[in-house]
Design a protein around this motif. Structure first.
Motif, short mmCIF file in Angstrom:
data_model
loop_
_atom_site.label_atom_id
_atom_site.label_comp_id
_atom_site.label_asym_id
_atom_site.label_seq_id
_atom_site.Cartn_x
_atom_site.Cartn_y
_atom_site.Cartn_z
N TRP A 107 0.73 -1.09 -0.16
CA TRP A 107 -0.04 -0.11 0.06
C TRP A 107 0.85 1.16 -0.11
O TRP A 107 0.66 1.96 -1.03
CB TRP A 107 -1.04 0.07 0.95
CG TRP A 107 -1.82 1.29 1.07
CD1 TRP A 107 -1.82 2.36 2.13
CD2 TRP A 107 -2.80 1.37 0.33
NE1 TRP A 107 -3.00 3.42 1.59
CE2 TRP A 107 -3.69 2.76 0.73
CE3 TRP A 107 -4.30 0.43 -0.57
CZ2 TRP A 107 -4.77 3.38 0.79
CZ3 TRP A 107 -4.92 1.26 -0.59
CH2 TRP A 107 -5.50 2.61 -0.64
N LEU A 108 1.75 1.19 0.34
CA LEU A 108 2.83 2.35 1.37
C LEU A 108 3.37 3.12 -0.45
O LEU A 108 4.17 3.66 -0.49
CB LEU A 108 4.01 2.40 2.43
CG LEU A 108 2.62 2.73 3.47
CD1 LEU A 108 3.89 2.60 4.67
CD2 LEU A 108 2.22 3.81 3.69
N SER A 109 3.93 1.64 -0.36
CA SER A 109 4.48 1.69 -2.56
C SER A 109 4.72 2.21 -3.17
O SER A 109 4.80 2.77 -4.31
CB SER A 109 5.39 0.72 -2.44
OG SER A 109 4.63 -1.04 -2.49
N ILE A 110 3.37 1.48 -3.34
CA ILE A 110 2.22 2.49 -4.92
C ILE A 110 2.25 4.38 -5.30
O ILE A 110 2.75 4.12 -6.36
CB ILE A 110 0.70 1.88 -4.16
CG1 ILE A 110 0.57 0.23 -4.58
CG2 ILE A 110 -0.36 2.76 -6.29
CD1 ILE A 110 -0.48 -0.45 -4.62
N THR A 114 4.25 4.89 -8.36
CA THR A 114 3.40 6.14 -9.40
C THR A 114 4.09 8.12 -9.76
O THR A 114 3.72 7.86 -10.76
CB THR A 114 1.72 6.55 -8.98
OG1 THR A 114 1.01 5.41 -8.23
CG2 THR A 114 1.47 7.62 -9.39
N GLN A 115 4.47 7.92 -9.03
CA GLN A 115 5.20 9.29 -8.99
C GLN A 115 6.64 8.97 -9.49
O GLN A 115 6.77 9.63 -10.60
CB GLN A 115 6.19 9.30 -7.43
CG GLN A 115 6.62 11.09 -7.60
CD GLN A 115 7.61 11.36 -6.06
OE1 GLN A 115 7.38 10.81 -5.28
NE2 GLN A 115 7.46 12.76 -5.86
N SER A 116 7.19 8.03 -9.43
CA SER A 116 8.29 7.87 -10.48
C SER A 116 7.71 7.17 -12.52
O SER A 116 8.45 7.69 -12.76
CB SER A 116 8.99 6.51 -10.12
OG SER A 116 10.01 5.51 -11.53
N LEU A 119 6.92 10.67 -13.52
CA LEU A 119 7.96 11.49 -14.48
C LEU A 119 8.98 10.46 -15.20
O LEU A 119 10.09 11.36 -15.28
CB LEU A 119 9.26 11.74 -12.55
CG LEU A 119 8.27 12.64 -11.46
CD1 LEU A 119 9.35 11.89 -10.40
CD2 LEU A 119 8.06 13.90 -12.08
N LEU A 120 7.72 9.85 -15.62
CA LEU A 120 9.10 8.56 -16.02
C LEU A 120 10.27 9.46 -15.98
O LEU A 120 11.82 8.74 -16.76
CB LEU A 120 9.46 9.24 -17.93
CG LEU A 120 7.63 9.26 -18.35
CD1 LEU A 120 8.08 10.29 -19.39
CD2 LEU A 120 6.89 7.96 -18.38
N GLU A 121 10.50 8.66 -14.94
CA GLU A 121 12.56 8.26 -13.98
C GLU A 121 13.30 7.78 -14.77
O GLU A 121 12.57 6.36 -15.12
CB GLU A 121 11.86 8.12 -12.83
CG GLU A 121 13.32 7.91 -11.51
CD GLU A 121 12.89 7.50 -10.70
OE1 GLU A 121 13.99 7.67 -9.56
OE2 GLU A 121 11.59 7.24 -10.42
N TYR A 133 11.46 3.68 -12.91
CA TYR A 133 9.27 3.45 -12.90
C TYR A 133 9.42 2.27 -12.55
O TYR A 133 8.48 0.82 -11.73
CB TYR A 133 8.23 4.15 -13.09
CG TYR A 133 8.36 4.16 -14.63
CD1 TYR A 133 7.47 3.66 -15.25
CD2 TYR A 133 9.14 5.21 -15.58
CE1 TYR A 133 8.01 3.08 -16.76
CE2 TYR A 133 9.50 5.44 -16.44
CZ TYR A 133 7.99 3.96 -17.54
OH TYR A 133 8.06 3.88 -18.40
N LEU A 134 9.81 1.47 -14.17
CA LEU A 134 9.43 -0.41 -14.11
C LEU A 134 10.46 -1.38 -12.76
O LEU A 134 9.45 -1.73 -12.90
CB LEU A 134 10.22 -0.36 -15.57
CG LEU A 134 9.22 -0.23 -16.51
CD1 LEU A 134 9.91 -1.14 -17.93
CD2 LEU A 134 7.83 -0.88 -16.37
#
Length: 181
Positions: A107-110, A114-116, A119-121, A133-134
């Protein structure tokens, strides 16, 4: 209930197979990187980053897989002294804790993943890998698999506690041998 347990553990086993392939890929990649570095004085950043990118699926997908196969670290000096129902009670508590921890981390990692993704990190290093992000997506995936394994372990332990044991496929031979002696 056996069907539910088998389906959950089938998925964990499948993802564990992916983790095993990543281990093989990592070994081969490290060998290639060593050869490139020492024979040709080449050290591509992308290949070096790929090494630690492969550690993520190995660790996170392998977590639930190791729980399924009881390859986790356990302290059995007291557990072995309990009767079958006592062991099942301990297993229920452990499985519920696994479930809770897995769910919380998932739950906390979603939002982090999502943010990554938004940003297409990618790698901040020149020549590094894109799509970071993958890699981060393995965090909720790995802990969701841990939740599924926790559900399977809880159901199995409840069946043992109710004197209707379901023998796990990976320990069936061992239990038969122990029962025969």
């Amino acid at each position: 209930m056996k069907l539910v347990i088998d389906r959950l553990e089938w998925l964990v086993e499948l993802m564990g197979g992916l983790a095993r392939w990543c281990v093989l890929a990592l070994v081969l990649l490290v060998a290639v990187n060593v050869l490139l570095r020492y024979l040709f004085s080449i050290g591509p950043v992308a290949l070096q980053e790929l090494e630690w990118h492969l550690v993520s699926p190995i660790a996170l997908l392998g977590l639930a897989y190791s729980m399924k196969h009881r390859a986790d670290v356990r302290v059995d000096f007291l557990y072995d002294r309990f009767g079958r129902r006592g062991q099942a009670a301990v297993d229920i508590v452990a499985a519920l804790l696994t479930l809770a921890i897995g769910f919380i981390i998932t739950w906390l990692s979603i939002p982090y993943v999502t943010q990554s993704f938004q940003l297409l990190e990618g790698s901040p290093d020149p020549g590094g890998l894109p799509y970071r992000y993958l890699l981060k997506a393995f965090i909720p995936l790995g802990f969701a698999l841990l939740v599924l394994q926790g559900i399977a372990d809880t159901l199995r332990s409840l069946m043992v506690f109710a004197d209707r044991p379901i023998v796990p496929s990976h320990t069936a031979g061992k239990l038969v041998e122990e029962g025969a002696s």
